[in-house]
Write a protein that holds these residues in place. Structure first.
Motif, PDB file in Angstrom:
ATOM      1  N   ALA A 136      -4.003  13.046  -1.109  1.00 40.99           N
ATOM      2  CA  ALA A 136      -4.603  13.007   0.227  1.00 40.99           C
ATOM      3  C   ALA A 136      -3.538  12.755   1.294  1.00 40.99           C
ATOM      4  N   LEU A 137      -2.523  11.946   0.945  1.00 42.44           N
ATOM      5  CA  LEU A 137      -1.485  11.606   1.908  1.00 42.44           C
ATOM      6  C   LEU A 137      -0.578  12.797   2.225  1.00 42.44           C
ATOM      7  N   ASN A 196       0.831  -1.196   0.000  1.00 40.58           N
ATOM      8  CA  ASN A 196       0.000   0.000   0.000  1.00 40.58           C
ATOM      9  C   ASN A 196       0.866   1.247   0.000  1.00 40.58           C
ATOM     10  N   THR A 246      -4.014   6.945  -8.597  1.00 42.46           N
ATOM     11  CA  THR A 246      -2.880   7.032  -7.680  1.00 42.46           C
ATOM     12  C   THR A 246      -2.608   8.461  -7.248  1.00 42.46           C
ATOM     13  N   LEU A 274      -0.450   0.567  -5.407  1.00 45.39           N
ATOM     14  CA  LEU A 274      -1.453   0.320  -4.375  1.00 45.39           C
ATOM     15  C   LEU A 274      -1.928  -1.121  -4.503  1.00 45.39           C
ATOM     16  N   THR A 325       5.644   4.555  -8.690  1.00 42.11           N
ATOM     17  CA  THR A 325       4.511   3.793  -9.198  1.00 42.11           C
ATOM     18  C   THR A 325       4.866   3.359 -10.623  1.00 42.11           C
ATOM     19  N   VAL A 361      -4.857   9.491  -4.451  1.00 38.96           N
ATOM     20  CA  VAL A 361      -4.474   8.838  -3.200  1.00 38.96           C
ATOM     21  C   VAL A 361      -3.288   9.563  -2.564  1.00 38.96           C
ATOM     22  N   LYS A 403       0.474   4.118   1.203  1.00 35.75           N
ATOM     23  CA  LYS A 403       0.521   4.939   2.407  1.00 35.75           C
ATOM     24  C   LYS A 403       1.562   4.463   3.411  1.00 35.75           C
TER      25      LYS A 403
END
Length: 206
Positions: A69-70, A42, A63, A205, A160, A66, A44
């Motif tokens: 947000a992190l 993951n 991605t 992810l 990624t 995601v 995160k």
């Protein structure tokens, strides 16, 4: 394979002479080896700076959403302001300063987001991908060199599978192009004196 007419060395001096010549050749042509690992986990939980790509678009999805947000919506704010990489060769580094309310004493994960431009979806080619990755990696290395300690021992980089979500670049080609881009960046970073990538982690992810 073929037969050789030469005989093995019969004297100790001959043996050491051969070893000395081999050592001289090795020293004259140093090679940079990039350690590459594939991580199935993951995003995160990634501690390293994370490389990801952005096709021309007015919103963040997949991605990018995601990771945004992190790191506390820093990417979304830049996109909304019109200051965001979108074409190959462009890049931007977003240092993660967000404090996780569930773990206030933990280091930010990822340490930073390194976004590289991918252009229009379906038009990206592996060579373009390698070039834009190279530029993004060098930009982060420059940033790392400005920090206390200067990243003298190098740094690990996570990525990624940039470019594999669109048309025209398969997953395997994307992974190879990313590794090539990082390796090319290391060649240039070595000449500039900026820190090198010591290890590349390819992660998605799950």
């Amino acid at each position: 394979r073929g037969k050789h007419n030469s005989q093995p060395p019969s004297l100790t001096t001959d043996l050491f002479a051969r070893e000395a010549r081999a050592s001289d050749v090795s020293a004259a042509t140093p090679t940079l080896r990039l350690s590459v690992s594939v991580v199935n986990g993951n995003l995160k939980f990634i501690n390293q700076p994370l490389l990801l790509g952005h096709y021309i678009s007015t919103r963040l999805s997949g991605t990018e959403a995601v990771v945004n947000a992190l790191i506390g919506d820093a990417m979304g704010e830049a996109l909304g302001a019109g200051l965001y990489p979108s074409i190959p060769g462009t890049h931007q580094v977003f240092v993660n300063t967000r404090i996780d309310p569930e773990r206030p004493l933990a280091l930010p994960q990822p340490a930073a987001a390194v976004v590289v431009g991918l252009g229009e979806e379906g038009r990206l080619r592996p060579n373009d991908l390698s070039d834009t990755v190279r530029q993004g990696v060098m930009a982060y290395a420059q940033r790392a060199s400005e920090q206390p300690g200067g990243g003298a021992t190098g740094f690990e980089l996570a990525a990624t599978l940039v470019g594999s979500g669109g048309m025209g670049v398969h997953v395997g080609s994307a992974a190879q192009a990313i590794a090539q881009g990082v390796a090319d960046a290391n060649q240039r970073l070595r000449r500039s004196g900026w820190p090198l990538v010591s290890r590349l982690l390819v992660v998605e992810l799950y």
